[in-house]
Design an enzyme around this catalytic site. Structure first.
Site, mmCIF file in Angstrom:
data_model
loop_
_atom_site.group_PDB
_atom_site.id
_atom_site.type_symbol
_atom_site.label_atom_id
_atom_site.label_comp_id
_atom_site.label_asym_id
_atom_site.label_seq_id
_atom_site.Cartn_x
_atom_site.Cartn_y
_atom_site.Cartn_z
ATOM 1 N N CYS A 34 0.843 -1.148 -0.017
ATOM 2 C CA CYS A 34 0.108 0.062 -0.090
ATOM 3 C C CYS A 34 0.643 1.263 0.092
ATOM 4 O O CYS A 34 0.233 2.558 -0.143
ATOM 5 C CB CYS A 34 -0.924 0.256 1.216
ATOM 6 S SG CYS A 34 0.036 -0.112 2.613
ATOM 7 N N CYS A 107 -0.228 -4.957 7.512
ATOM 8 C CA CYS A 107 -0.338 -3.794 8.385
ATOM 9 C C CYS A 107 0.522 -4.101 9.641
ATOM 10 O O CYS A 107 1.673 -3.282 10.095
ATOM 11 C CB CYS A 107 -1.513 -3.129 8.746
ATOM 12 S SG CYS A 107 -2.769 -2.776 7.465
#
Ligand code: FES
Length: 149
Positions: A34, A107
């Site tokens: 990302c 993440c």
């Protein structure tokens, strides 16, 4: 409380957010998934002849999950030796938040990457000099250690 509620809670009151002056180690990681980035600072102390993590802080241009995991992780690693902290996976670091949805697993791995880079020797800031802000690093492309996972 489900995982999203715990993430929301951690976002409302993130712990250990911000650059640390006088840190012994700093590590940065970026996610190829990302483009988010996260930096972690660590200060060690001596506990009965054992080197342990006294304090950790982080700064993030990342999503809320990364911030929530980093907040949890900086609490979780306090008092651990570098070896103990190195053995923690992204999954272990995010465990207090409950299982993450599959698209959010990277993440937690971003946090793991920053922690591992800090513990395995990215240069610590020289005494008196503060580590470059994450924003500066992003502007000066090429100076940031990217951890592709
Ligand atoms: Fe990439 Fe969370 S969406 S770090």
């Amino acid at each position: 409380m489900n995982s999203q509620d715990k993430i929301d809670e951690a976002i409302r009151n993130p712990k250990n957010l911000g650059e640390m002056s006088g840190a012994d180690a700093v590590g940065t990681a970026g996610s190829s998934d990302c483009g988010d980035m996260l930096r972690m600072w660590i200060k060690f102390s001596d506990e009965g002849g054992k080197r342990v993590i006294d304090k950790a802080t982080f700064q993030s241009f990342g999503c809320q999950t990364a911030i929530a995991v980093a907040s949890m992780a900086t609490e979780l690693i306090k008092g651990k030796t570098p070896q103990e902290a190195l053995s923690l996976s992204g999954e272990a670091l995010s465990e207090p938040l409950g299982p993450l949805p599959p698209i959010k697993i990277h993440c937690a791995q971003l946090v793991e990457g920053a922690l591992k880079n800090a513990l395995t020797g990215e240069a610590a800031p020289s005494p008196g000099a503060s580590a470059p802000m994450l924003a500066d690093s992003l502007q000066a492309k090429g100076t940031v250690k990217i951890n592709f996972r």
